[in-house]
Design an enzyme around this catalytic site. Structure first.
Site, PDB file in Angstrom:
ATOM      1  CD  GLU A  44      50.796 104.815  72.882  1.00 19.08           C
ATOM      2  OE1 GLU A  44      51.473 105.553  73.457  1.00 19.08           O
ATOM      3  OE2 GLU A  44      49.695 103.903  72.630  1.00 19.08           O
ATOM      4  CG  HIS A  77      43.071 105.819  69.394  1.00 27.44           C
ATOM      5  ND1 HIS A  77      42.261 104.684  69.320  1.00 27.44           N
ATOM      6  CD2 HIS A  77      44.228 106.012  69.642  1.00 27.44           C
ATOM      7  CE1 HIS A  77      44.086 104.027  68.950  1.00 27.44           C
ATOM      8  NE2 HIS A  77      44.165 104.025  69.136  1.00 27.44           N
TER       9      HIS A  77
END
Length: 203
Positions: free
Chosen positions: A85, A9
């Site tokens: 994550e 990202h």
């Protein structure tokens, strides 16, 4: 066989500051949004048949800005909780320097994290590796039809790359991965290889 396309990202305020950002839902900065949008021309050249993102807003938004969903709507985009994550537990929101003030010499890949609150219990690198293995198992059949894109985070994508290459999960330490970049994994003579790595948007 298609390639596995990895997008980290775009920049967030926390990634810019070097803070460990696991399950905290931090938005993209203006720079991060611009870099995500700049990836669209590169991705438009690929024969992408499926897209999976982390449920985090920063990953979902990156996929939208890179034209993997939204205006173009070319590919069905699905959120995959296994692409979250690494859960940094009690180190969530802290920089490496701050952690090393408490634990001199601390190194994530070797020393791991400590437990946090109920929302951040923490994970071992092996647990992150198990999630990566599940993602790889799900996308393997799809790669027969073309490329598959995964939009997620630095550490989980590094672990996933290690597992794709048949390395232990902590092999992810070998692969630096910056925000707003594209990487690709494929095969050579039937063996898994890195095709491109950490490629930024074209200027």
């Amino acid at each position: 066989m298609g390639d596995l396309i990895l997008l980290r990202h775009g920049q967030t305020e926390w990634s810019k500051a070097g803070k460990h950002t696991g399950r905290t839902d931090v938005l993209l900065t203006t720079v991060g949004a611009a870099s995500a949008a700049s990836l669209a021309p590169m991705l438009a050249k690929r024969q992408i048949v499926a897209v999976f993102t982390s449920p985090a807003s920063r990953a979902v938004w990156t996929a939208e800005l890179a034209d993997l969903e939204g205006a173009g709507g070319r590919y069905p985009v699905k959120q995959d909780p296994d692409l979250w994550e690494w859960d940094y537990g009690g180190y969530e929101g802290m920089t490496t320097r701050q952690i090393q003030e408490q634990r001199p010499g601390w190194y994530l890949w070797r020393d791991g994290v400590i437990s946090g609150d109920a929302e951040h219990p923490g994970e071992t690198v092996s647990q992150v590796g198990a999630r990566a293995d599940r993602v790889l198992a799900r996308v393997a059949p799809l790669l027969r039809d073309g490329d598959v894109a995964l939009v997620a985070h630095g550490h989980v994508l590094r672990v996933l790359t290690a597992r794709y290459l048949e390395l232990p999960p902590d092999g992810g330490r070998l692969f630096r991965l910056d925000t707003g970049t594209v990487s690709s994994l494929g095969t050579e003579h039937g063996e898994p290889v890195i095709l491109t790595w950490n490629v930024p948007p074209s200027p």
